[in-house]
Design a protein around this motif. Sequence first.
Motif, PDB file in Angstrom:
ATOM      1  N   MET A 205       0.848  -1.194   0.000  1.00  0.00           N
ATOM      2  CA  MET A 205       0.000   0.000   0.000  1.00  0.00           C
ATOM      3  C   MET A 205       0.888   1.251   0.000  1.00  0.00           C
ATOM      4  SD  MET A 205      -3.297  -0.775   0.000  1.00  0.00           S
ATOM      5  CE  MET A 205      -4.323   0.364   0.941  1.00  0.00           C
TER       6      MET A 205
ATOM      7  N   ARG B 158      -8.470   5.366   0.777  1.00  0.00           N
ATOM      8  CA  ARG B 158      -7.980   3.998   0.629  1.00  0.00           C
ATOM      9  C   ARG B 158      -9.077   3.063   1.127  1.00  0.00           C
ATOM     10  NH1 ARG B 158      -1.911   4.208   2.096  1.00  0.00           N
ATOM     11  NH2 ARG B 158      -1.422   6.422   2.011  1.00  0.00           N
ATOM     12  N   TYR B 159      -9.050   1.840   0.632  1.00  0.00           N
ATOM     13  CA  TYR B 159     -10.106   0.891   0.993  1.00  0.00           C
ATOM     14  C   TYR B 159      -9.516  -0.426   1.486  1.00  0.00           C
ATOM     15  CZ  TYR B 159     -13.226   4.022  -1.599  1.00  0.00           C
ATOM     16  OH  TYR B 159     -13.932   5.108  -2.041  1.00  0.00           O
ATOM     17  N   LEU B 160     -10.238  -1.034   2.424  1.00  0.00           N
ATOM     18  CA  LEU B 160      -9.939  -2.389   2.894  1.00  0.00           C
ATOM     19  C   LEU B 160     -11.135  -3.271   2.541  1.00  0.00           C
ATOM     20  CD1 LEU B 160      -8.303  -4.507   4.499  1.00  0.00           C
ATOM     21  CD2 LEU B 160      -9.466  -3.666   6.560  1.00  0.00           C
TER      22      LEU B 160
ATOM     23  N   ALA C 160      -7.343  -1.787   9.206  1.00  0.00           N
ATOM     24  CA  ALA C 160      -7.628  -0.458   8.659  1.00  0.00           C
ATOM     25  C   ALA C 160      -6.713   0.586   9.280  1.00  0.00           C
ATOM     26  CB  ALA C 160      -9.084  -0.101   8.895  1.00  0.00           C
TER      27      ALA C 160
ATOM     28  N   THR D 122      -6.788   3.037   5.969  1.00  0.00           N
ATOM     29  CA  THR D 122      -7.990   2.992   5.130  1.00  0.00           C
ATOM     30  C   THR D 122      -9.168   3.552   5.918  1.00  0.00           C
ATOM     31  OG1 THR D 122      -8.433   0.708   5.828  1.00  0.00           O
ATOM     32  CG2 THR D 122      -7.165   0.996   3.819  1.00  0.00           C
TER      33      THR D 122
ATOM     34  N   THR E 237      -6.179  -0.153  -2.585  1.00  0.00           N
ATOM     35  CA  THR E 237      -7.095  -1.108  -1.963  1.00  0.00           C
ATOM     36  C   THR E 237      -6.332  -2.344  -1.521  1.00  0.00           C
ATOM     37  OG1 THR E 237      -8.898  -0.362  -3.411  1.00  0.00           O
ATOM     38  CG2 THR E 237      -9.168  -2.498  -2.329  1.00  0.00           C
TER      39      THR E 237
END
Length: 451
Positions: free
Chosen positions: A84, A93-95, A128, A133, A222
Amino acid sequence: MTLTSFGPANLIKRSPETHPLTWRLRDDAEPVWLDEYQAKNGYAAARKAFAGMAQDDIVQTVKDAGLKGRGGAGFPTGVKWGLMPKDESINIRYLLCNADEMEPNTWKDRMLMEQLPHLLIEGMLISARALKTYRGYIFLRGEYTTAAKHLNRAVAEAKAAGLLGKNILGSGFDFELFVHTGAGRYICGEETALINSLEGRRANPRSKPPFPAAVGVWGKPTCVNNVETLCNVPAIIADGVDWYKSLAREGSEDMGTKLMGFSGKVKNPGLWELPFGVTARELFEDYAGGMRDGYTLKAWQPGGAGTGFLLPEHLDAQMYAGGIGKVGTRMGTGLAMAVDNTVNMVSLLRNMEQFFARESCGFCTPCRDGLPWSVKLLMALENGEGREGDIETLLGLVGFLGPGKTFCAHAPGAVEPLGSAIKYFRSEFEAGIAPTSAAVPPLARPIVVGA
């Protein structure tokens, strides 16, 4: 199916020291909700991570612990997290939690989500924090309606308790979590197909690179992890690297414990949390109880329909990626299936290949056309209408659909059991060739890598 971490005589008790995933389970199999979860030390690891650990230290701890993905591929989790971006200016940002558990003969993630939903939420919360994220999604297999119900309740409980949402635990860190149910496609287990589906697109795998860590859901960085993978994170943070590594058996290159199981005509089909490195024989005989009376073990798969068949003499292999690799296949999900002496291997493979052919996204030609071709040939052999050359054609397809020949890993996983079944039980395939059949040219000679 039963779910227990006890031994055959209920002599092995679950404890936090030996069963980090399952020690909180209730004997009545009811969900462990927030109050009970916190009474059993739940969210203590999250509080430790938020109060006393830098974000990079969390990543390094997971990396040092040797945690690997539990979805089947076994990629090192800490290494994946390390991909990341470090740029603090990227604030979206995504988890994603891959809960699209559609591998035939696999139900481990379902158990965790239905009975320990807060363990998954805590694992995602810590992850996270480490990955910076701000939003997470649990991409859930659509048929898991009970899991969806329990997860949504647990998310609401956590949010009401200040464990999700804004300014979590007074840290200034925000994290929203959503449960997203899929439409029931096996290919969504591939992380980029999952991302496309979450975006509302057709569930086709994406070309890599770019990898999701750089360009993921809605074009943002992600990280995608499996349910069981994320559920390991709280124990690693709470009890440390050395303890986690000590859980595995001597000789295992994989660390920690694993949810393993056995199905088929065994006396005690079920699911157990066991240390990596336990032998398949222990799993089969001591936990699953061996075959039911009147049946004998003919073959077994170590971890789902996409893994190759093994024989009874392979049961002494250790259950970890390298141990199963030594006997010629992959550990996969770690939930084994026993094939008994009454099963015709041609019929079994025809059933499997029908599933894989149906679940192909159809994007690349080898998979789209090759899998239905294998089904057609297997149906002919099953009905005694096969022709000379059909087996060679099937072996040719195994080569053409193997690793590196298709856009994603769907087709290689689909043909791995086919190739192993022909290897060990060729006579059953030969029995399906009609006596008066005319020879036909095979598709190709069996492909040998490097030939």
